[in-house]
Design an enzyme around this catalytic site. Structure first.
Site, mmCIF file in Angstrom:
data_model
loop_
_atom_site.group_PDB
_atom_site.id
_atom_site.type_symbol
_atom_site.label_atom_id
_atom_site.label_comp_id
_atom_site.label_asym_id
_atom_site.label_seq_id
_atom_site.Cartn_x
_atom_site.Cartn_y
_atom_site.Cartn_z
ATOM 1 N N THR A 1 0.858 -1.186 0.000
ATOM 2 C CA THR A 1 0.000 0.000 0.000
ATOM 3 C C THR A 1 0.894 1.236 0.000
ATOM 4 O OG1 THR A 1 -1.960 1.007 1.012
ATOM 5 C CG2 THR A 1 -0.293 0.199 2.537
ATOM 6 N N ASN A 2 0.337 2.413 0.299
ATOM 7 C CA ASN A 2 1.140 3.643 0.400
ATOM 8 C C ASN A 2 0.526 4.531 1.486
ATOM 9 O OD1 ASN A 2 -0.864 5.525 -0.858
ATOM 10 N ND2 ASN A 2 -0.588 4.099 -2.561
ATOM 11 N N ALA A 3 1.145 5.696 1.709
ATOM 12 C CA ALA A 3 0.783 6.527 2.878
ATOM 13 C C ALA A 3 -0.371 7.492 2.627
ATOM 14 C CB ALA A 3 2.009 7.307 3.327
#
Ligand code: C5P
Length: 214
Positions: free
Chosen positions: A22-24
């Site tokens: 995933t990412n932030a």
């Protein structure tokens, strides 16, 4: 009044039932755009990945997990909408094979083959109707304006919002709004709700008003 679909937040691509890429992305820019669109009297459908941010109650929210799910949900919502704003940060890669049970550690390194996920805004912009418009975001660390303009044309969008990497998981944003053809419309900075209102006003003026008679 227009019906606007807004993608928001990250997506997840599972490696096995418990691990994912995933990412932030926090979904904060998406939530600010939703509120700004509602404030201008528009109807909003949000297609969101997993986030803890809350969306305004007047918006319809469709929750998704993966990039493929986000594409399908956005395709359905956009089929009856006037415009799409792609503020999500979908995962660009997914494992070629998703393990059905948890990968066990063996003491050896493993290699995971990743393939590209579909590009939501590019896919939907490629088959949009003349009365529909698509806005993308571009987040770059170098050659920010140049790469945003290249992306605007490659993804066949009507407008692109170029922002820097500091925007990720932050309360503030600093953006440049670029119209199809490369015209720089404005530079906006400040808290995300303020920037979102500025973006929606530009969308109203340059896209919604222009497409109204199509
Ligand atoms: O190519 P890049 O990921 O930098 O482009 C960013 C823009 O494309 C954003 O508007 C983002 O929401 C959209 N995007 C998408 N589907 C993807 C990747 C990015 O719609 N798989």
């Amino acid at each position: 009044m227009a019906h606007i679909v807004i993608t928001s937040g990250p997506t997840r691509q599972y490696l096995d039932p418990v691990r994912y890429l995933t990412n932030a992305s926090s979904g904060r820019m998406g939530a600010s755009l939703v509120q700004a669109a509602l404030d201008l009297g528009h109807q909003v459908t949000v297609v969101s990945g997993p986030v803890s941010v809350e969306y305004p109650q007047q918006a319809k929210v469709v929750w998704v997990t993966t990039t493929q799910e986000m594409l399908e949900a956005t395709r359905i919502a956009f089929s009856t909408a006037d415009g799409l704003i792609g503020s999500a940060a979908p995962c660009d890669y997914m494992p070629e094979h998703v393990q059905t049970s948890k990968l066990q550690k063996t003491g050896n390194d493993i290699t995971i083959h990743l393939k590209e996920t579909p590009d939501i805004v590019a896919t939907l912009a490629a088959s949009k109707l003349p009365k529909q418009w698509v806005v993308a975001f571009a987040l770059e660390t170098e050659d920010v304006r140049f790469r945003a303009i290249v992306k605007l044309s490659r993804k066949a969008c009507d407008m692109i919002i170029s922002n820097s990497a500091q925007a990720m998981n932050s309360q503030e944003n600093n953006v440049e709004v670029i119209l199809k053809g490369g015209t720089i419309l404005d530079q906006l900075h400040g808290p995300k709700p303020l920037v979102a209102h500025g973006i929606l006003r530009l969308i109203d003026k340059h896209l919604i008003a222009q497409h109204a008679n199509t």
